[in-house]
Write a protein that holds these residues in place. Structure first.
Motif, short mmCIF file in Angstrom:
data_model
loop_
_atom_site.label_atom_id
_atom_site.label_comp_id
_atom_site.label_asym_id
_atom_site.label_seq_id
_atom_site.Cartn_x
_atom_site.Cartn_y
_atom_site.Cartn_z
N GLU A 58 0.68 -1.13 0.01
CA GLU A 58 -0.02 0.14 -0.19
C GLU A 58 0.78 1.23 0.03
OE1 GLU A 58 -3.06 -0.11 -0.51
OE2 GLU A 58 -3.23 -2.26 -0.47
N ARG A 59 1.98 1.04 0.47
CA ARG A 59 2.98 2.40 0.47
C ARG A 59 3.82 2.62 -0.89
NH1 ARG A 59 4.06 4.39 6.02
NH2 ARG A 59 2.42 3.28 7.32
N ARG B 110 0.75 6.34 -0.70
CA ARG B 110 -0.04 5.36 -0.10
C ARG B 110 -1.40 5.18 -0.79
NH1 ARG B 110 -0.39 6.39 6.22
NH2 ARG B 110 1.75 6.51 6.59
#
Length: 130
Positions: A53-54, A126
């Motif tokens: 997700e980063r 993100r």
């Protein structure tokens, strides 16, 4: 509003829209490491603060469609150069060559090289709250 502008075809075609319709919305965010293979990446250390997700990028929709269909939306995921297919083939090939699971840094090196090849800027954001 129509009283002020008249009743031409252009005025009748006008619609109230939000930021997206006006072309002012933020470009959508996309996973660089395919979300459908999340478990594969988690096994290689992409958890917590290093979650996939980063490792998302903002990308114009046309560019996103091009890397998933080679410019032809009908091809979709069948095109050999399609991003998800290509990146997973490259990662699996690298693992097969070394005979062991790639480290997180080795995965990142391969992803970074592919991003350069596909002209995807390495400005990570993100995707979700993780």
């Amino acid at each position: 509003m129509r009283d002020a502008l008249g009743d031409s075809p252009e005025v009748r075609a006008m619609r109230v829209t939000g930021k997206t319709g006006a072309g002012m919305a933020e470009p959508p965010r996309h996973h660089v490491m395919p979300n459908e293979f999340r478990e594969w990446f988690e096994k290689r250390g992409f958890t917590g603060k290093m979650s996939i997700e980063r490792f998302c990028v903002t990308m114009q929709q046309a560019h996103h469609q091009a890397i998933h269909g080679g410019g032809n939306w009908k091809l979709g995921r069948t095109w050999p150069g399609e991003w998800n297919r290509m990146i997973m083939e490259a990662l699996r090939k690298a693992e097969s060559k070394t005979g062991q699971m790639l480290t997180r840094n080795e995965v990142l090196d391969i992803v970074a090289e592919s991003m350069r090849d596909y002209d995807i800027p390495m400005n990570f954001v993100r995707c979700r709250g993780s």
